[in-house]
Design a protein around this motif. Structure first.
Motif, mmCIF file in Angstrom:
data_model
loop_
_atom_site.group_PDB
_atom_site.id
_atom_site.type_symbol
_atom_site.label_atom_id
_atom_site.label_comp_id
_atom_site.label_asym_id
_atom_site.label_seq_id
_atom_site.Cartn_x
_atom_site.Cartn_y
_atom_site.Cartn_z
ATOM 1 N N ASP B 25 -19.383 21.538 10.666
ATOM 2 C CA ASP B 25 -20.562 22.266 11.128
ATOM 3 C C ASP B 25 -20.382 23.782 11.016
ATOM 4 O OD1 ASP B 25 -21.350 19.921 13.821
ATOM 5 O OD2 ASP B 25 -21.805 19.881 11.675
ATOM 6 N N SER B 26 -19.170 24.265 11.282
ATOM 7 C CA SER B 26 -18.953 25.716 11.271
ATOM 8 C C SER B 26 -19.180 26.315 9.885
ATOM 9 C CB SER B 26 -17.540 26.050 11.749
ATOM 10 O OG SER B 26 -16.566 25.522 10.864
ATOM 11 N N ALA B 79 0.062 21.268 -14.156
ATOM 12 C CA ALA B 79 1.032 20.462 -13.422
ATOM 13 C C ALA B 79 1.454 21.154 -12.129
ATOM 14 C CB ALA B 79 2.242 20.171 -14.292
ATOM 15 N N GLU B 80 1.534 22.486 -12.173
ATOM 16 C CA GLU B 80 1.986 23.237 -10.991
ATOM 17 C C GLU B 80 0.925 23.305 -9.889
ATOM 18 O OE1 GLU B 80 1.784 24.410 -14.104
ATOM 19 O OE2 GLU B 80 1.059 26.504 -14.154
ATOM 20 N N ASP B 81 -0.264 22.800 -10.154
ATOM 21 C CA ASP B 81 -1.306 22.778 -9.131
ATOM 22 C C ASP B 81 -1.189 21.554 -8.219
ATOM 23 O OD1 ASP B 81 -3.738 23.926 -11.585
ATOM 24 O OD2 ASP B 81 -2.304 25.060 -10.369
ATOM 25 N N GLU B 82 -0.287 20.655 -8.557
ATOM 26 C CA GLU B 82 -0.076 19.483 -7.697
ATOM 27 C C GLU B 82 0.486 19.955 -6.365
ATOM 28 O OE1 GLU B 82 0.982 15.655 -9.391
ATOM 29 O OE2 GLU B 82 2.769 15.659 -8.097
ATOM 30 N N ALA B 83 -0.257 19.668 -5.294
ATOM 31 C CA ALA B 83 0.083 20.203 -3.974
ATOM 32 C C ALA B 83 -0.899 19.649 -2.948
ATOM 33 C CB ALA B 83 -0.001 21.736 -3.980
ATOM 34 N N ASP B 84 -0.658 19.991 -1.694
ATOM 35 C CA ASP B 84 -1.628 19.755 -0.629
ATOM 36 C C ASP B 84 -2.499 20.996 -0.502
ATOM 37 O OD1 ASP B 84 0.912 18.140 1.350
ATOM 38 O OD2 ASP B 84 -0.583 17.222 0.038
ATOM 39 N N TYR B 85 -3.777 20.764 -0.249
ATOM 40 C CA TYR B 85 -4.720 21.871 -0.087
ATOM 41 C C TYR B 85 -5.427 21.732 1.260
ATOM 42 C CZ TYR B 85 -3.926 22.997 -4.951
ATOM 43 O OH TYR B 85 -3.324 23.357 -6.134
ATOM 44 N N TYR B 86 -5.490 22.851 1.993
ATOM 45 C CA TYR B 86 -6.123 22.869 3.306
ATOM 46 C C TYR B 86 -7.226 23.924 3.327
ATOM 47 C CZ TYR B 86 -2.068 20.243 5.009
ATOM 48 O OH TYR B 86 -1.089 19.289 5.207
ATOM 49 N N CYS B 87 -8.346 23.557 3.942
ATOM 50 C CA CYS B 87 -9.363 24.570 4.204
ATOM 51 C C CYS B 87 -9.168 25.091 5.630
ATOM 52 C CB CYS B 87 -10.773 24.003 4.022
ATOM 53 S SG CYS B 87 -11.174 22.576 5.054
ATOM 54 N N ASN B 88 -9.769 26.237 5.915
ATOM 55 C CA ASN B 88 -9.656 26.868 7.229
ATOM 56 C C ASN B 88 -10.926 27.650 7.488
ATOM 57 O OD1 ASN B 88 -8.487 29.858 8.470
ATOM 58 N ND2 ASN B 88 -8.111 28.009 9.653
ATOM 59 N N SER B 89 -11.393 27.614 8.717
ATOM 60 C CA SER B 89 -12.568 28.403 9.046
ATOM 61 C C SER B 89 -12.563 28.704 10.540
ATOM 62 C CB SER B 89 -13.843 27.657 8.643
ATOM 63 O OG SER B 89 -14.981 28.489 8.781
ATOM 64 N N ARG B 90 -13.621 29.349 10.967
ATOM 65 C CA ARG B 90 -13.710 29.724 12.370
ATOM 66 C C ARG B 90 -14.046 28.521 13.224
ATOM 67 N NH1 ARG B 90 -13.862 35.180 13.044
ATOM 68 N NH2 ARG B 90 -13.935 36.362 11.105
ATOM 69 N N ASP B 91 -13.683 28.614 14.490
ATOM 70 C CA ASP B 91 -14.027 27.540 15.403
ATOM 71 C C ASP B 91 -15.461 27.732 15.893
ATOM 72 O OD1 ASP B 91 -12.004 28.990 18.085
ATOM 73 O OD2 ASP B 91 -13.915 29.609 17.230
#
Lengths: 118, 109
Positions: B25-26, B79-91
């Motif tokens: 929602d944010s 190949a080097e893009d293999e990774a975990d990806y996290y989003c972040n935003s305001r509460d």
């Protein structure tokens, strides 16, 4: 280039207090437009914001941890610190310190693993 | 709600395009930032604001947003893009960058 480095015990007993320090180099902690924060990551899990502090001393905490967390800043040492009391095994995690501006967490420390175990 | 939801895993063939989404929602009010995390390493910011890349981030990374969904697109995955990806935003208060997404594991085939 700004660098952040976490330091502190890697092992803490249950019910005791976890204490970590983040030392900032390559820049001053005194900029009012930035905040300095702590983020943790339990093994194999995602990221969790713990809280952050401004140079003014204003602090903001994750509601789920607020009763146990204190973040403080020591401008004379270019450091800020985290204290988390009454720890349990659920607090075992890699703890990161980081700097945020208005939009994002731009700089991160390398992280330090803290294990809670007797 | 202050939660940000991501698909647990996606895969992409080498050189192809992959889009990672983040819902919450944010995001109707605030931009998301995106972080790449490789095993044993700290997260690295790859996208912030409307669609900004920090210095050193390849231009194959781009961001967009619509409604309650933010997206990170990797165009021509390496190949080097293999990774975990996290989003972040305001509460929900809008004051703090205190909400992280659940994370997406990107596998490059």
């Amino acid at each position: 280039q700004l660098q952040l480095q976490e330091s502190g015990p890697g092992l803490v007993k249950p019910s005791e207090t976890l204490s970590l320090t983040c030392t900032v180099s390559g820049g001053s902690i005194r900029f009012s437009s930035y905040s300095w924060g702590w983020i943790r990551q339990p093994p194999g899990k995602g990221l969790e914001w713990i809280g952050d502090i401004y140079y003014s001393g204003n602090t903001y905490y994750n509601a789920s941890l607020k009763s146990r967390v204190t973040i403080s800043i020591v401008p004379s040492k270019n450091q800020f610190s985290l204290k988390l009391n009454s720890v349990t095994a659920a607090d075992t995690a890699v703890y990161y310190c980081a700097r945020r501006d208005e939009q994002a967490w731009f700089y991160w420390g390398q992280g330090t693993l803290v294990t809670v175990s007797s | 709600s202050s939660e940000l939801t991501q698909d647990p895993a996606v895969s992409v063939a080498l050189g192809r395009t992959v889009r990672i989404t983040c819902q919450g929602d944010s995001l109707r009010s605030y931009y998301a930032s995106w972080y790449q995390q490789k095993p044993g390493q700290a997260p690295v910011l790859v996208i912030y604001g409307k669609n900004n890349r920090p210095s050193g981030i390849p231009d194959r990374f781009s961001g967009s947003s619509s409604g309650n969904t933010a997206s990170l697109t990797i165009t021509g995955a390496q190949a080097e893009d293999e990774a975990d990806y996290y989003c972040n935003s305001r509460d929900s208060s809008g004051d703090h960058l205190g909400v992280f997404g659940t994370g997406t594991k990107v596998t490059v085939l």
